[in-house]
Scaffold this motif. Structure first.
Motif, PDB file in Angstrom:
ATOM      1  N   ILE A 445      59.539  62.978  33.996  1.00 19.16           N
ATOM      2  CA  ILE A 445      59.954  64.344  34.310  1.00 19.16           C
ATOM      3  C   ILE A 445      60.370  64.459  35.769  1.00 19.16           C
ATOM      4  N   GLU A 446      61.521  65.072  36.001  1.00 20.12           N
ATOM      5  CA  GLU A 446      62.029  65.306  37.353  1.00 20.12           C
ATOM      6  C   GLU A 446      61.609  66.691  37.857  1.00 20.12           C
ATOM      7  N   GLN A 447      61.889  67.728  37.066  1.00 17.45           N
ATOM      8  CA  GLN A 447      61.573  69.107  37.444  1.00 17.45           C
ATOM      9  C   GLN A 447      60.947  69.814  36.247  1.00 17.45           C
ATOM     10  N   ILE A 448      60.140  70.843  36.537  1.00 14.29           N
ATOM     11  CA  ILE A 448      59.479  71.564  35.441  1.00 14.29           C
ATOM     12  C   ILE A 448      59.324  73.033  35.785  1.00 14.29           C
ATOM     13  N   CYS A 449      59.406  73.856  34.754  1.00 12.43           N
ATOM     14  CA  CYS A 449      59.151  75.286  34.900  1.00 12.43           C
ATOM     15  C   CYS A 449      58.499  75.770  33.600  1.00 12.43           C
ATOM     16  N   VAL A 450      57.229  76.143  33.696  1.00 12.73           N
ATOM     17  CA  VAL A 450      56.502  76.655  32.534  1.00 12.73           C
ATOM     18  C   VAL A 450      56.777  78.155  32.419  1.00 12.73           C
ATOM     19  N   VAL A 451      57.239  78.583  31.228  1.00 11.31           N
ATOM     20  CA  VAL A 451      57.616  79.981  31.011  1.00 11.31           C
ATOM     21  C   VAL A 451      56.988  80.465  29.705  1.00 11.31           C
ATOM     22  N   PRO A 456      54.405  83.985  21.957  1.00 14.18           N
ATOM     23  CA  PRO A 456      52.938  83.897  21.883  1.00 14.18           C
ATOM     24  C   PRO A 456      52.309  82.849  22.808  1.00 14.18           C
ATOM     25  N   GLN A 457      52.973  81.716  23.000  1.00 13.62           N
ATOM     26  CA  GLN A 457      52.429  80.626  23.813  1.00 13.62           C
ATOM     27  C   GLN A 457      53.507  80.129  24.785  1.00 13.62           C
ATOM     28  N   PRO A 458      53.103  79.641  25.935  1.00 10.49           N
ATOM     29  CA  PRO A 458      54.094  79.155  26.904  1.00 10.49           C
ATOM     30  C   PRO A 458      54.794  77.879  26.452  1.00 10.49           C
ATOM     31  N   ILE A 459      55.968  77.656  26.994  1.00 16.19           N
ATOM     32  CA  ILE A 459      56.720  76.426  26.751  1.00 16.19           C
ATOM     33  C   ILE A 459      57.092  75.830  28.113  1.00 16.19           C
ATOM     34  N   ALA A 460      57.372  74.537  28.138  1.00 15.27           N
ATOM     35  CA  ALA A 460      57.718  73.858  29.387  1.00 15.27           C
ATOM     36  C   ALA A 460      59.190  73.463  29.376  1.00 15.27           C
ATOM     37  N   LEU A 461      59.957  73.995  30.315  1.00 16.80           N
ATOM     38  CA  LEU A 461      61.340  73.585  30.499  1.00 16.80           C
ATOM     39  C   LEU A 461      61.333  72.432  31.501  1.00 16.80           C
TER      40      LEU A 461
END
Length: 547
Positions: A445-451, A456-461
Motif C-alpha cells: 500500500i502506498e496511500q490510504i484513506c479510511v472512509v 454501515p461499516q468503514p471501507i479503506a481506499l
C-alpha cells in the motif's frame, strides 16, 4: 551557535568570517555549482537593489515561485534586506492556485526560479513585474542573470527587527481555501534556534534541501543551518535525487512518511525482506549490511533523522531501526512554526511524537483537541481577523485541530484529527488515523484513506505501491484482504473495515487529492467518491479494483 537576532544577521556574520566557504550547492545533470557566502551576498544585494528600483511601496509583498534551489534562498534574503515581505508559493500549484495567492496577498512582483512546468502555470500571474532565472528556462520578464550583470550592490541594507513581518506562508489546505499565515522575523529566529540547539548540530553542518521551501519546516531548517554557517545542497531532479543524496551524506535529514516508504521499497526491490532478514541475523555480516544500506541511502553520517508532516506507521519506524536507522517522529504545524514536540536520540518512544520542546505549553479541550502555546506562534491569518479569532482560545493557545493524549512519561500520541472524524450510518464516530497506520504495515500500500459516511461499516481506499504493482491482481487481493483480517480483531465493532477499494491513480497535487506537503485531502476524496461508497460496500468482493 552564535546568538543571532535574525537569519540576515547570521548570513552577514558568516559572509564576513568565511567568505569563500560554500553556502549553496546546486546539482545539475552533469555537474554541481557551488555558491560561496561572498558570492551569495553579492547576488542578493544586486537583486535587492533592482527590487527597490521598481518603486514599490514600503513593505510590499514579493512572491517567490520556485522549487528548492540557491536562487530561492538568495531571493528570500534579498526581499528581506530590501525591506519587503516574501510570499512563497508551492512550485506544484496550478495557474489557478497561483493566481489565488498572488491576488489575495496583493503581491507587487514575483520571482520565478526552478520549475517543472512553468508554461502551464504562467497564465496565473497577473500584470506585475517578473524576474526569472534564465538557467532554469523560465523565459519571461527580466532575467536574474541580467540583473547580476547590470546592477550595483545595495549598500544600505534593511536588517529586520524581531517584530517585523517577514513572510506570509499560505497553508497547503487539506480543507477549504489556503490561509496566509503571518510570521515575523523573530518567529523564525526562535523556531530555528530551538531546533538547532536540541539536535546538537555539528560545526558547519551539511543539509540536503528537497522538501518545499514554501513550507515552514524546510525554511526553518535552512535558517537553522545558516545560523551554524553550514551549507545547503539541492537535488537536480527526482531522477537524480538518490544519487545526489548519496553523494552528499548530510549531517541531518528530514523526511515525510511517503519518502520513508519509497526508500523502503527501493531497498526491498534489490534485497527482498527474506534475504535481508537472514543477512541481519548473521553477526559478522549484520554490521556491514547496515552500513552499506545507510551509505546507499545517504544517511551514514546523519546525527538526526526525523519524520513529520503526517503520521508514520510504527511498523515502518521499527523496520528502519532494524537496519540501524533511527527515525525520530516529530510534530509541528505551520501555525506554531513547527515548535511543538519531537522524539530525540536517547529520549524516544515509537508510536509517539515525543515530548514537548522547551517553552511549549499544551492543554486539551473537552474533546481531547490539542491546544498549544509557544514563543513563536504565528501572528494571525492575513486579511482574516475572524478566522484568526476562532483558532485561539481566551488564553492565547492555538487550537491545532489534532486530537491527542500524553502517556505517564510525557510522550504525546496523536490519535486523529477533529475534522477527519466521520460517522457511519450506525451513528458511531470513527477516527481514521490510527486504523490507517495499522493497515499501512502492508508494504503493498502506498496511500490510504479510511472512509464510511453513509454506510454501515468503514471501507479503506488505497493506492498501490511499486511493490504491490509488481504482484498479480489475485496475489495483491489476497495481501490486502489479509491485512484487514489481521487488523479487524483489534478494532471496535463499528470500526471494523468491510472492504478495500484499490484506486486506479495515485493521489497527488495535480488531481487535487494531495497537498504539496503530501497530506491526503480527505474532503476532496469524499467529494468525488462518496456517491460510490454504497455500491462498494454492497459488492460481493472483499477487495474491489476501481475501474
Amino acid at each position: 551557535m552564535n546568538n543571532f537576532s535574525s537569519s540576515m544577521e547570521a548570513f552577514l556574520y558568516w559572509e564576513k568570517e568565511t567568505p569563500s566557504k560554500p553556502f549553496l550547492i546546486q546539482n545539475y545533470e552533469s555537474h554541481q555549482k557551488s555558491i560561496s557566502y561572498s558570492d551569495a551576498g553579492i547576488e542578493m544585494r544586486k537583486l535587492a537593489s533592482y527590487l527597490l528600483k521598481l518603486g514599490l511601496p514600503n513593505k510590499s509583498h514579493i512572491a517567490l515561485l520556485s522549487k528548492n534551489c540557491p536562487h530561492w534562498i538568495m531571493a528570500d534574503l534579498a526581499i528581506s534586506i530590501a525591506g519587503f515581505i516574501s510570499i512563497p508559493i508551492y512550485p506544484t500549484l496550478t495557474s489557478e492556485g497561483i493566481n489565488q495567492i498572488l491576488t489575495h496577498s496583493e503581491s507587487k512582483a514575483i520571482i520565478i526560479g526552478k520549475l517543472d512546468d512553468f508554461a502551464s502555470q504562467k497564465t496565473g500571474i497577473p500584470n506585475i513585474p517578473i524576474i526569472s532565472v534564465k538557467a532554469f528556462g523560465a523565459n519571461t520578464g527580466i532575467y536574474w542573470e541580467d540583473i547580476m550583470n547590470q546592477e550595483l550592490e545595495l549598500m544600505d541594507l534593511y536588517i529586520p527587527k524581531s517584530d517585523d513581518l517577514r513572510t506570509i506562508i499560505y497553508t497547503s489546505g487539506t480543507t477549504g481555501q489556503p490561509k496566509g499565515v503571518m510570521y515575523t522575523s523573530g518567529n523564525f529566529t526562535k523556531s530555528s534556534s530551538t531546533f538547532t540547539q536540541i539536535i546538537n548540530l555539528p560545526k558547519n553542518p551539511k543539509f540536503f534541501s528537497y522538501l518545499p521551501l514554501a513550507h515552514v519546516a524546510e525554511r526553518a531548517f535552512c535558517n537553522g543551518i545558516l545560523f551554524y554557517g553550514g551549507q545547503i545542497t539541492f537535488p537536480h531532479s527526482l531522477e537524480s535525487f538518490a544519487e545526489n543524496l548519496e553523494k552528499l551524506q548530510p549531517d541531518i535529514f528530514f523526511g515525510v512518511p511517503r519518502i520513508w516508504t519509497k526508500f523502503q521499497e527501493k531497498i526491498l526491490e534489490s534485497l527482498p525482506q527474506r534475504k535481508l532478514s537472514i543477512l541481519l541475523s548473521i553477526p559478522f555480516v549484520n554490521k556491514a549490511i547496515k552500513k552499506k544500506i545507510q551509505t546507499k541511502l545517504g544517511l551514514s553520517k546523519a546525527s538526526f533523522i526525523a519524520s513529520a508532516a503526517a503520521p508514520i506507521a510504527s511498523s515502518l519506524v521499527k523496520w528502519y531501526a532494524a537496519i540501524g536507522i533511527s527515525i525520530q517522529q516529530a510534530y509541528g504545524m505551520t501555525e506554531d512554526c513547527c515548535i511543538s514536540h519531537t522524539n530525540l536520540s536517547g529520549q524516544s518512544k515509537i508510536g509517539t511524537v515525543g515530548k514537548a520542546l522547551e517553552g511549549v505549553k499544551i492543554k486539551f479541550s473537552e474533546e481531547g483537541e490539542i491546544l498549544i502555546l509557544n514563543n513563536c506562534l504565528f501572528k494571525g491569518y492575513y486579511k482574516a481577523p475572524e478566522i484568526t479569532a476562532e483558532v485561539f482560545d481566551k488564553e492565547g493557545y492555538f487550537k491545532t485541530g489534532d486530537i491527542g493524549e500524553y502517556d505517564h512519561e510525557g510522550f504525546l500520541t496523536i490519535t486523529g484529527r477533529v475534522k477527519d472524524q466521520f460517522k457511519t450510518d450506525k451513528g458511531k464516530y470513527i477516527s481514521p488515523a490510527p486504523i490507517e497506520l495499522q493497515i499501512l504495515k502492508n508494504t503493498d500500500i502506498e496511500q490510504i484513506c479510511v472512509v464510511g459516511t453513509g454506510i454501515p461499516q468503514p471501507i479503506a481506499l488505497v493506492t498501490v505501491s511499486s511493490l504491490g504493482k509488481s504482484k498479480s491482481k489475485d496475489d495483491l487481493s489476497k495481501s490486502l484482504y489479509q491485512s484487514i483480517l489481521e487488523i479487524n480483531p483489534s478494532l471496535q465493532k463499528h470500526e471494523k473495515i468491510s472492504k478495500v477499494v484499490v484506486m486506479q491513480e495515485e493521489w497527488n497535487v495535480a488531481n487535487g487529492f494531495s497537498t504539496p506537503s503530501l497530506k491526503i485531502k480527505r474532503n476532496s476524496l469524499e467529494r468525488v467518491f462518496q456517491p460510490l461508497y454504497k455500491s462498494w460496500f454492497e459488492a460481493d468482493q472483499n477487495v474491489i479494483f476501481k475501474s
